[in-house]
Design a protein around this motif. Sequence first.
Motif, PDB file in Angstrom:
ATOM      1  N   PRO A 261     -47.187  72.176 -71.802  1.00  0.00           N
ATOM      2  CA  PRO A 261     -47.735  73.234 -70.936  1.00  0.00           C
ATOM      3  C   PRO A 261     -48.107  72.744 -69.532  1.00  0.00           C
TER       4      PRO A 261
ATOM      5  N   ALA B  35     -46.380  74.208 -66.085  1.00  0.00           N
ATOM      6  CA  ALA B  35     -47.192  74.750 -64.989  1.00  0.00           C
ATOM      7  C   ALA B  35     -46.890  74.026 -63.685  1.00  0.00           C
ATOM      8  N   SER B  36     -46.747  72.719 -63.750  1.00  0.00           N
ATOM      9  CA  SER B  36     -46.426  71.947 -62.549  1.00  0.00           C
ATOM     10  C   SER B  36     -45.049  72.325 -61.998  1.00  0.00           C
TER      11      SER B  36
ATOM     12  N   GLN C 128     -43.581  75.238 -62.390  1.00  0.00           N
ATOM     13  CA  GLN C 128     -43.688  76.575 -61.811  1.00  0.00           C
ATOM     14  C   GLN C 128     -44.305  76.521 -60.417  1.00  0.00           C
TER      15      GLN C 128
ATOM     16  N   LEU D 210     -52.142  79.160 -62.311  1.00  0.00           N
ATOM     17  CA  LEU D 210     -51.575  78.270 -63.320  1.00  0.00           C
ATOM     18  C   LEU D 210     -52.604  77.284 -63.885  1.00  0.00           C
ATOM     19  N   LYS D 211     -53.840  77.364 -63.398  1.00  0.00           N
ATOM     20  CA  LYS D 211     -54.940  76.486 -63.835  1.00  0.00           C
ATOM     21  C   LYS D 211     -54.645  75.016 -63.546  1.00  0.00           C
ATOM     22  N   LEU D 212     -54.104  74.770 -62.344  1.00  0.00           N
ATOM     23  CA  LEU D 212     -53.853  73.405 -61.896  1.00  0.00           C
ATOM     24  C   LEU D 212     -54.910  73.026 -60.859  1.00  0.00           C
TER      25      LEU D 212
END
Length: 123
Positions: free
Chosen positions: A34, A38-39, A41, A73-75
Amino acid sequence: MSGRAADRGEGNLGCIVWALLLGLAILIAWKLIPVKLASSQLFDYMEESAKYAGHGGNPEEIAKGILAKAAELKLPLDKDHLKVTRHGDNIREEASFTVPVEFPGYTYMWHFEHQFDKPIFIF
C-alpha cells in the motif's frame, strides 16, 4: 523397525519453517505494497501536473495540488520537502518524504525521492 517406519514424522520441522517464512513474506507484502502504491500515485499526479503546467498553472498552485494529493494518500509530504520551480520552458518538481512502516518489534523508515524536469507545452 523397517526403514520406512523409522522415518515417520521427520518432515514436520521443515513444513513449520516454510509456513513461518511464508507468513513473514505475506506480512511484509501486506505492509509495504500500500505504501508503494500511494507513492506511485503521487508520482503520477506530479507528472500529470507538470505536463499541464502550461495551461496557466503557476508553481505555487501546482505545489498546493501536490500537497493536497499527498494528504489524500496519507503520505507525510510537507511544503519544506516539496520544490516546484519553473525556468524558461521547463518545470522541475522535487519531493522527498519518509514513510514509517510498522512491523512487530521494528519500524522501517522507507525514504522516497521523486524528481523530474519536463518541458512545458503550451497548446
